[in-house]
Enzyme design. Structure first.
Site, PDB file in Angstrom:
ATOM      1  CG  HIS A 146      25.779  42.531  -1.961  1.00  0.00           C
ATOM      2  ND1 HIS A 146      24.688  42.326  -2.758  1.00  0.00           N
ATOM      3  CD2 HIS A 146      26.146  43.827  -2.127  1.00  0.00           C
ATOM      4  CE1 HIS A 146      24.410  43.463  -3.390  1.00  0.00           C
ATOM      5  NE2 HIS A 146      25.265  44.394  -3.024  1.00  0.00           N
ATOM      6  CG  ASP A 171      42.021  26.251  15.336  1.00  0.00           C
ATOM      7  OD1 ASP A 171      42.706  27.249  15.013  1.00  0.00           O
ATOM      8  OD2 ASP A 171      42.112  25.694  16.446  1.00  0.00           O
ATOM      9  CD  GLU A 221      43.496  30.207  11.406  1.00  0.00           C
ATOM     10  OE1 GLU A 221      44.029  29.284  12.070  1.00  0.00           O
ATOM     11  OE2 GLU A 221      43.718  31.414  11.588  1.00  0.00           O
ATOM     12  CD  GLN A 226      46.245  34.279  15.486  1.00  0.00           C
ATOM     13  OE1 GLN A 226      46.335  33.685  14.433  1.00  0.00           O
ATOM     14  NE2 GLN A 226      47.136  35.183  15.838  1.00  0.00           N
ATOM     15  CD  GLU A 275      42.997  31.615  14.989  1.00  0.00           C
ATOM     16  OE1 GLU A 275      43.833  30.683  14.902  1.00  0.00           O
ATOM     17  OE2 GLU A 275      43.125  32.706  14.408  1.00  0.00           O
TER      18      GLU A 275
HETATM   19 MN    MN Z   1      23.160  38.236   0.065  1.00  0.00          MN
HETATM   20 MN    MN Z   2      44.856  32.657  13.040  1.00  0.00          MN
END
Ligand code: MN
Ligand code: MN
Length: 322
Positions: free
Chosen positions: A171, A293, A296, A312, A316
């Site tokens: 999941h 970061d 990203e 942000q 980050e």
């Molecule tokens: Mn799981």
């Molecule tokens: Mn961002």
């Protein structure tokens, strides 16, 4: 790439304490990179150029070019951000998912938001709010089933696609995070919320972090905004209909009250992990901490995009430190 700027400009503040010498590299360099761990050739090249002697074996033919079969830039995602009032998208839509691109297809449910990739047969990311309102006494429904919300004519992954694949039906939004009603719990067993996850990842540090998150809500009454996702590629399964990811990642933003953009500040606590979807993992989720970061950089997404730029940048760049 704003991601790189962030890493370079935030060195003189609080981030110094937790400065990450690998901030300009994807998280796989802390375990073991292979070509399947990169979304683009450019990113693999960055790692090859940084490590003399090619310890990760990214340059098979010795021509100085890493992972030449990868695309040279990350595939372009949709530009327009789909508008939604969903609380599960309050901090942003990381890949600009929407209703038009079947490889970046937004599924906007009452229980969670999710971006699905039809060509991989697997989600890109999901996000969901977790607090005491979402948990109760409902039993695990175990009703794995195809997701009929996908556009007509698109293949719907079935539970049998995982049979004998060697992977768990893992999941992304955990069943145990949605136990207030049978309907909520059932929504987590739709196959768009399921990924081919190795047992060592799913039942190891991944599960440990899921439990840690629920401890935060049960024991400290926190509200969490969780974004979890995948990237990279392993050998396809189910007659090439599914491409298992090589990495799984998660970002958790911890709130005392409402999980909204207004409530995010420089002192907001966050957790960020990125782990191999492989065998032989450490049991401790803390081992796989990284910065937002670097996630990203590895994924090409913009996380927390609705949070004001300065905050942000600060949050980050920090290396998660639990
Ligand atoms: Mn799981
Ligand atoms: Mn961002």
């Amino acid at each position: 790439m704003t991601v790189l700027l962030v890493a370079l400009t935030s060195c003189d503040n609080l981030a110094t304490e937790l400065a990450d010498p690998n901030a300009h590299l994807p998280p796989c360099v802390e375990q073991n990179c292979d070509c399947g761990d990169f979304v683009s050739q450019d990113l693999a090249q960055l790692v090859l150029d940084d490590y003399s002697g090619d310890p990760y074996n990214l340059d098979g033919d010795g021509n100085g070019r890493a992972c030449e079969r990868l695309p040279q830039t990350t595939p372009e995602l949709d530009w327009e951000t789909y508008f939604s009032n969903s609380p599960h998208l309050a901090l942003g839509n990381p890949s600009h998912a929407g209703p038009d691109n079947i490889d970046n297809y937004l599924i906007d449910r009452e229980q969670y938001a999710l971006a699905y990739s039809q060509s991989h047969g697997v989600l890109r990311w999901a996000s969901w709010v977790l607090n005491r309102d979402w948990v109760g006494n409902t039993e695990r429904q175990n009703n794995f089933r195809p997701d009929g919300i996908l556009p007509k004519g698109t293949y719907q992954v079935v539970p049998g696609d995982y049979t004998n694949s060697g992977y768990d039906r893992g999941h992304m939004v955990p069943s145990a995070d949605r136990t207030a009603s049978e309907r909520d719990n059932s929504s987590t067993f739709l196959m768009t919320n399921i990924l081919p996850q190795t047992a060592d990842n799913n039942r190891g540090p991944w599960k440990e972090l899921e439990s840690y998150c629920r401890d935060l809500i049960y024991q400290q009454d926190k509200t969490l905004y969780i974004i979890g996702g995948v990237y990279g590629q392993r050998q396809p399964i189910a007659q090439d209909r599914l491409i298992p990811p090589s990495r799984t990642w998660k970002v958790v933003v911890i709130f005392d009250g409402e999980p909204t953009v207004d409530q995010v500040s420089y002192s907001t606590e966050t957790i960020a992990v990125d782990m191999p979807n492989d065998t032989g993992l450490d049991e401790r989720w803390q081992t796989y901490q990284t910065s937002i970061d670097r996630i990203e950089l590895a994924t090409g997404y913009d996380l927390l995009s609705e949070v004001p730029e300065a905050v942000q940048t600060e949050l980050e760049a920090r290396r998660s430190n639990y």
